[in-house]
Every structure is written in structure tokens, then in C-alpha cells.
Scaffold this motif. Structure first.
Motif, mmCIF file in Angstrom:
data_model
loop_
_atom_site.group_PDB
_atom_site.id
_atom_site.type_symbol
_atom_site.label_atom_id
_atom_site.label_comp_id
_atom_site.label_asym_id
_atom_site.label_seq_id
_atom_site.Cartn_x
_atom_site.Cartn_y
_atom_site.Cartn_z
ATOM 1 N N ALA A 83 0.835 -1.206 0.000
ATOM 2 C CA ALA A 83 0.000 0.000 0.000
ATOM 3 C C ALA A 83 0.868 1.253 0.000
ATOM 4 N N GLU A 84 1.986 1.218 0.761
ATOM 5 C CA GLU A 84 2.908 2.362 0.768
ATOM 6 C C GLU A 84 3.517 2.583 -0.606
ATOM 7 N N LEU A 85 3.874 1.495 -1.282
ATOM 8 C CA LEU A 85 4.495 1.609 -2.597
ATOM 9 C C LEU A 85 3.526 2.153 -3.641
ATOM 10 N N ARG A 86 2.236 1.874 -3.463
ATOM 11 C CA ARG A 86 1.248 2.423 -4.402
ATOM 12 C C ARG A 86 1.101 3.930 -4.245
ATOM 13 N N ARG A 87 1.482 4.426 -3.063
ATOM 14 C CA ARG A 87 1.438 5.865 -2.769
ATOM 15 C C ARG A 87 0.048 6.459 -3.011
ATOM 16 N N GLU A 88 -0.958 5.708 -2.627
ATOM 17 C CA GLU A 88 -2.327 6.177 -2.814
ATOM 18 C C GLU A 88 -3.175 5.726 -1.640
ATOM 19 N N ILE A 89 -3.972 6.635 -1.095
ATOM 20 C CA ILE A 89 -4.924 6.291 -0.039
ATOM 21 C C ILE A 89 -6.238 5.962 -0.725
ATOM 22 N N ALA A 90 -6.509 4.671 -0.864
ATOM 23 C CA ALA A 90 -7.698 4.252 -1.618
ATOM 24 C C ALA A 90 -8.135 2.886 -1.118
ATOM 25 N N LEU B 262 -17.153 9.985 14.707
ATOM 26 C CA LEU B 262 -16.964 9.341 13.408
ATOM 27 C C LEU B 262 -17.559 10.105 12.225
ATOM 28 N N PRO B 263 -18.727 10.740 12.344
ATOM 29 C CA PRO B 263 -19.220 11.488 11.177
ATOM 30 C C PRO B 263 -18.246 12.556 10.694
ATOM 31 N N GLU B 264 -17.673 13.334 11.613
ATOM 32 C CA GLU B 264 -16.727 14.383 11.205
ATOM 33 C C GLU B 264 -15.420 13.780 10.692
ATOM 34 N N THR B 265 -14.990 12.676 11.305
ATOM 35 C CA THR B 265 -13.798 11.978 10.808
ATOM 36 C C THR B 265 -14.029 11.465 9.396
ATOM 37 N N TYR B 266 -15.162 10.866 9.177
ATOM 38 C CA TYR B 266 -15.529 10.335 7.868
ATOM 39 C C TYR B 266 -15.542 11.455 6.822
ATOM 40 N N LYS B 267 -16.179 12.557 7.181
ATOM 41 C CA LYS B 267 -16.307 13.663 6.221
ATOM 42 C C LYS B 267 -14.946 14.233 5.831
ATOM 43 N N ALA B 268 -14.062 14.403 6.830
ATOM 44 C CA ALA B 268 -12.737 14.956 6.555
ATOM 45 C C ALA B 268 -11.924 14.026 5.654
ATOM 46 N N LEU B 269 -11.982 12.725 5.916
ATOM 47 C CA LEU B 269 -11.216 11.778 5.111
ATOM 48 C C LEU B 269 -11.798 11.627 3.716
ATOM 49 N N GLN B 270 -13.113 11.695 3.608
ATOM 50 C CA GLN B 270 -13.755 11.602 2.296
ATOM 51 C C GLN B 270 -13.343 12.786 1.414
ATOM 52 N N HIS B 271 -13.228 13.958 2.042
ATOM 53 C CA HIS B 271 -12.823 15.157 1.305
ATOM 54 C C HIS B 271 -11.355 15.066 0.890
ATOM 55 N N ALA B 272 -10.502 14.574 1.775
ATOM 56 C CA ALA B 272 -9.067 14.518 1.496
ATOM 57 C C ALA B 272 -8.695 13.361 0.566
ATOM 58 N N TYR B 273 -9.431 12.255 0.679
ATOM 59 C CA TYR B 273 -9.080 11.053 -0.085
ATOM 60 C C TYR B 273 -10.344 10.481 -0.733
ATOM 61 N N PRO B 274 -10.760 11.031 -1.858
ATOM 62 C CA PRO B 274 -12.036 10.638 -2.461
ATOM 63 C C PRO B 274 -12.108 9.161 -2.869
ATOM 64 N N ARG B 275 -10.967 8.506 -3.036
ATOM 65 C CA ARG B 275 -10.987 7.099 -3.446
ATOM 66 C C ARG B 275 -10.938 6.145 -2.244
ATOM 67 N N LEU B 276 -10.965 6.710 -1.049
ATOM 68 C CA LEU B 276 -11.020 5.895 0.165
ATOM 69 C C LEU B 276 -12.481 5.660 0.538
ATOM 70 N N GLU B 277 -12.853 4.398 0.665
ATOM 71 C CA GLU B 277 -14.230 4.039 1.027
ATOM 72 C C GLU B 277 -14.245 3.505 2.456
ATOM 73 N N LYS C 115 -2.856 4.743 9.053
ATOM 74 C CA LYS C 115 -2.190 5.916 9.632
ATOM 75 C C LYS C 115 -3.022 7.180 9.470
ATOM 76 N N VAL C 116 -3.576 7.407 8.265
ATOM 77 C CA VAL C 116 -4.343 8.654 8.070
ATOM 78 C C VAL C 116 -5.642 8.615 8.855
ATOM 79 N N PHE C 117 -6.240 7.429 8.990
ATOM 80 C CA PHE C 117 -7.470 7.353 9.787
ATOM 81 C C PHE C 117 -7.186 7.686 11.238
ATOM 82 N N ILE C 118 -6.136 7.095 11.794
ATOM 83 C CA ILE C 118 -5.807 7.335 13.201
ATOM 84 C C ILE C 118 -5.488 8.813 13.428
ATOM 85 N N GLU C 119 -4.687 9.394 12.552
ATOM 86 C CA GLU C 119 -4.351 10.816 12.697
ATOM 87 C C GLU C 119 -5.603 11.682 12.679
#
Length: 300
Positions: A83-90, A106-121, A285-289
């Protein structure tokens, strides 16, 4: 040796019965039994033996469990590095959380990550802390939100790591016109003659309440075991019960219900847990942060 069969052995070692292992893996007991039999055929040695209704690992089974745990950690590490080598949060990230922390952050966490990483489900599922940790260990979820009242933290570190997210306290919910509602605080002993409504879906909650009452010298009388706080809140509002609620829920108590501080205070620490081999997985890592940042902003 096939990975799915090793997972079945790991769950059987943790649960002690084919039925419990099957429930944890979303399989039938016969399917788990078949996987263990196939694993024994591959290993060329008996891995389990029957004891009453349960199953005990043989010395060979115990030895293989140790190797299986290491194999699973290495596989998680491999997935993390790729996943690190792909260099993509998806891709998909499965998150298990209990209701009070889930609704708070979780709603605010979800919203922030969805905005930053649109390919993360991100897929959220409601579990109590014990169920969430079980799901994490059996690879049914990638993240679990847990607390130290429900789970002995020393036990939880066997195959997972945790990061602190928030602290919370427990309060007593009573009807707005209850005789205790005007007090600045109450002790569990003050509630000796009350009847209780509890959320039975939080498997550790009943034990916590029972232990507190026993220390005060009595057994709690429970007149409502509820799947959520909607029914418990209605019982409290009507004056039929009192209840114990986390501080995270105080802002959303139903009409006719108020809260009183518990004396002495009972606090819990809330953690985000992930599997040992995935500490470097970029999505983890990005979810925890983000959840730590969101919790600090909303609850700090």
C-alpha cells in the motif's frame, strides 16, 4: 498451509468451541470443523482434541498457533508495504465502533477523510468494544474503537496496538422530576432502591453496573434490557428506571431525562486499535491521525 485454515485455528484457540469460532468467522461450525480437519491433514498430526463440548489444542496445535500468529502479522506487514508503494490512499477501510464514540466523532472523521481522499471508502459498523476487538483479530474489520472498562488493556495488546483517542466518564440518567435530579452528585449506594434500564448490546455494561452495585452492598434490579438508548431513555423519562450513560451521550439525552454526576467518578479511556502488522499501512495511519485530531477538537 492455506491462510483461511490458519485463521480458523487461531479463532478456535481464542474461542474454545467450534460454534464460537464459527460465529466469529461468519461460518458454520461444520465449515470450521472441516477447515481444521484439512489443516490436520496438511500438518500430518492431530491439532485438536475434544473436551466435553469444547475443544482443546494439542501440543502440536499450540505450536502451530504461534507460527500462524506470526504468519498473519507478516501478511499484514506485506499488505502495508505494498500500500505504501502504491502511494495512494484508496480502497475499503472497515471500522468497528461502539455507539457513543461513533456518534460523537466518526461522522466528522468520515467527512474529513472523504474530502481529502475521495478514493477511500470507509465502511462503519456498530460493535461493542469486545465484539469490535474480536472482529479486528479475526480480520473482519481493520480498525476497532475500544475502551478500557470493557477490555483489560493488557490482554488487548497480544496481537493489536492501540492509540488513545479520548477520555470519558459515566453518569447517572434520571427523570427530570426524580428526587435525585437536583443533587450535584450521587453514589451507587444512593441508588440501592432504584430499578435500572441498561443497554444490553454493550456486553460489558451489565458487568460494570453489577460490579459497582455489589461493591456498594447490593444486587441491581434491572427492569429493562434495551438494544439501544431509545428504549432505555423512554423508561428513564417515564420514571420507571434510572440508567448509566457515558458523558459522550449527555448532549443527546431525550426530553424528560437529565443527568447527575457519579460519585466517586468512574472514567474510561477510549482507544483506536489496529493489528500489529499494519502500523505502517498508510490508510490506517491517516485514519488514526484524523480521528485523534477530530476527537481533540470536538471533545477536548
Amino acid at each position: 498451509m492455506e491462510v483461511g485454515r490458519l485463521r480458523a485455528l487461531l479463532e478456535l484457540a481464542r474461542c474454545g468451541t467450534m460454534a464460537a469460532a464459527a460465529e466469529a468467522l461468519f461460518l458454520t461450525p461444520s465449515a470450521v470443523s472441516q477447515q481444521i480437519a484439512q489443516l490436520e491433514e496438511e500438518a500430518g498430526v492431530k491439532l485438536t482434541e475434544r473436551i466435553g463440548r469444547g475443544v482443546r489444542l494439542t501440543p502440536a496445535g499450540q505450536a502451530l498457533v504461534g507460527y500462524a500468529e506470526r504468519v498473519m502479522v507478516v501478511l499484514d506487514e506485506a499488505r502495508s508495504e505494498l500500500a505504501e508503494l502504491r502511494r495512494e490512499i484508496a480502497g475499503e477501510l472497515r471500522v468497528a465502533a461502539f455507539p457513543s464514540i461513533a456518534s460523537a466523532v466518526l461522522p466528522e472523521t468520515y467527512k474529513a477523510l472523504q474530502h481529502a481522499y475521495p478514493r477511500l471508502e470507509i465502511v462503519l459498523e456498530e460493535f461493542d468494544p469486545i465484539e469490535g476487538l474480536t472482529a479486528l483479530r479475526s480480520w473482519r474489520t481493520d480498525i476497532a474503537l475500544i475502551d478500557d472498562l470493557s477490555i483489560a488493556m493488557g490482554d488487548s495488546r497480544e496481537s493489536v496496538e492501540v492509540v488513545p483517542v479520548a477520555e470519558d466518564a459515566l453518569y447517572i440518567a434520571v427523570a427530570a422530576d426524580h428526587a435525585l435530579s437536583k443533587r450535584p452528585s450521587v453514589s451507587v449506594a444512593d441508588l440501592r432502591h432504584e430499578t435500572w434500564a441498561i443497554e444490553s448490546t454493550w456486553s460489558g455494561f451489565g458487568d460494570i453496573l453489577t460490579n459497582l452495585c455489589r461493591r456498594a452492598g447490593y444486587e441491581p434490579r434491572i427492569n429493562a434490557k434495551c438494544r439501544g438508548f431509545e428504549m432505555a431513555g423512554a423508561m428513564v423519562a417515564a420514571g420507571c428506571s434510572v440508567s448509566m450513560v457515558p458523558g459522550l451521550r449527555l448532549a443527546r439525552l431525550p426530553a424528560g431525562v437529565t443527568w447527575v454526576k457519579l460519585r466517586p467518578e468512574v472514567r474510561r479511556k477510549i482507544y483506536v486499535a489496529y493489528r500489529l502488522g499494519e502500523r505502517n499501512h498508510p490508510t490506517i495511519k491517516v485514519f488514526i491521525e484524523e480521528i485523534v485530531r477530530t476527537a481533540s477538537r470536538l471533545l477536548g
